[in-house]
Enzyme design. Structure first.
Site, mmCIF file in Angstrom:
data_model
loop_
_atom_site.group_PDB
_atom_site.id
_atom_site.type_symbol
_atom_site.label_atom_id
_atom_site.label_comp_id
_atom_site.label_asym_id
_atom_site.label_seq_id
_atom_site.Cartn_x
_atom_site.Cartn_y
_atom_site.Cartn_z
ATOM 1 N N TYR A 71 6.597 -5.567 -23.989
ATOM 2 C CA TYR A 71 7.071 -6.611 -22.804
ATOM 3 C C TYR A 71 7.027 -8.380 -23.591
ATOM 4 C CZ TYR A 71 3.621 -2.952 -21.383
ATOM 5 O OH TYR A 71 3.174 -1.973 -20.076
ATOM 6 N N GLY B 22 -0.623 1.011 -12.053
ATOM 7 C CA GLY B 22 -0.342 0.630 -10.622
ATOM 8 C C GLY B 22 -0.836 1.671 -9.292
ATOM 9 N N PRO B 23 -2.133 1.062 -9.654
ATOM 10 C CA PRO B 23 -2.841 1.670 -8.674
ATOM 11 C C PRO B 23 -2.369 1.148 -7.194
ATOM 12 C CG PRO B 23 -4.431 -0.161 -9.909
ATOM 13 C CD PRO B 23 -3.382 0.359 -10.434
ATOM 14 N N VAL B 24 -2.749 0.014 -7.132
ATOM 15 C CA VAL B 24 -1.471 -0.932 -5.764
ATOM 16 C C VAL B 24 0.067 -0.761 -5.493
ATOM 17 C CG1 VAL B 24 -4.261 -2.023 -5.281
ATOM 18 C CG2 VAL B 24 -1.628 -3.127 -7.230
ATOM 19 N N ALA B 25 0.798 0.290 -6.983
ATOM 20 C CA ALA B 25 1.982 0.210 -6.264
ATOM 21 C C ALA B 25 3.124 -0.220 -6.168
ATOM 22 C CB ALA B 25 1.775 1.830 -5.196
ATOM 23 N N GLY C 99 1.962 -4.111 -5.634
ATOM 24 C CA GLY C 99 1.579 -4.490 -4.418
ATOM 25 C C GLY C 99 1.964 -3.973 -2.976
ATOM 26 N N LEU D 131 0.721 -1.753 -1.679
ATOM 27 C CA LEU D 131 -0.778 -1.240 -1.491
ATOM 28 C C LEU D 131 -1.722 -2.657 -1.654
ATOM 29 C CD1 LEU D 131 -1.180 2.494 -2.285
ATOM 30 C CD2 LEU D 131 -1.181 1.920 -0.555
#
Length: 300
Positions: free
Chosen positions: A51, A198-201, A203, A205
């Protein structure tokens, strides 16, 4: 914040961590976000030598100075910069891992890493050699535990059966449920933990945010319709972001979800998912009926 055990290790992590890749390179802002996360119960900080060409590790290191005992520090290895060339080359060799960890320790300003993760992998890799490197670092006390960050079921299966990994980092969200097919059942069987990224993909979700493009198997119109249907499960006190993060935490093999954040507003919205109750079995099943399971292509 609830804490969960990573595999059968002695590492316990708050159920919502911080994916540090999105912190950016502004030092003051990045450090402020990490400090706020730690003050609100986050314990797992996930970074990587890849990163921002190592700058992310440096910023995380500065942010945890004087707070090291509060943190379960995770970073990754396997991508090597070649002098005089653009980009990175994949190198899971024992020699490279034993060398690269020294640079990560220096950038992070610490003498040990809690969770060292292979940042990818293919079935053609010298897997036994890679495992030897991690096991040596563990014996030497340089790392406490190790895992793998991979979306390839074949590779995950090899490490789950041949090594003492404690975790697998894998994309997992309402719009990316591929892990449910093979990865999550395997981890549950082996007593390993999923770190859900990535739980909210990115943004897709997120609450108070309108997507401008589709994601994975979803065209934009399908994504917007899914969001509309999911909003029937939200209420005063439960946002779409919170619903999405709680879904990623609903499987028993998932120990922690690590949404990223580039602003204080995003960070607080993500962390606030810890304040609402877990989804009921009925809610989980309804979300699965509304969303697509996704199909894994065979990755080598």
């Amino acid at each position: 914040m609830r804490k969960n055990q990573l595999g059968s290790s002695e590492l316990y992590v708050g159920e919502i961590g911080l994916g540090c890749m999105s912190l950016g390179t502004d030092e003051e802002k990045a450090i402020s976000l990490v400090h706020e996360a730690l003050e609100r119960g986050v314990t797992l900080l996930d970074t990587a030598d890849l990163y921002d060409s190592g700058r992310n590790e440096e910023l995380v290191g500065k942010a945890i100075r004087g707070r090291r005992e509060q943190v379960v520090l995770a970073t990754k290895v396997g991508n090597r910069r070649i002098a005089g060339q653009e980009g990175w080359a994949w190198d899971p060799s024992k020699a490279y891992i034993l060398s690269a960890v020294k640079d990560s320790l220096r950038r992070l300003g610490t003498d040990y890493i809690d969770l060292y993760q292979l940042h990818g992998g293919t079935i053609e890799d010298p897997i036994d050699e890679t495992i030897e490197a991690f096991e040596q670092l563990k014996r030497e006390g340089v790392i406490r535990e190790y895992g793998i960050s991979s979306i390839r079921p074949n590779v995950i299966r090899e490490y789950a059966s041949r090594s003492s990994i404690v975790s697998v980092m894998n994309q997992y969200s309402i719009v990316d449920r591929r892990a449910e097919e093979t990865v999550l059942p395997l981890l549950e069987e082996k007593g390993l933990s999923l770190i859900a990224r990535g739980p909210v993909a990115s943004g897709a979700l997120a609450a108070n945010r309108q997507p401008s493009k589709g994601v994975l198997d979803y065209e934009l119109d399908e994504l917007l319709e899914l969001r509309r249907q999911l909003e029937q499960l939200t209420s005063e006190g439960r946002s779409l972001s919170q619903l999405a993060i709680r879904y990623s935490l609903s499987h028993p093999a998932v120990a922690v979800a690590i949404p990223g954040a580039s602003s204080r507003e995003q960070l607080l919205q993500n962390i606030s998912a810890a304040d609402i109750p877990p989804l009921t079995d009925e809610e989980v099943q309804l979300i699965r009926r509304l969303s697509k399971a996704g199909v894994y292509k065979v990755h080598r």
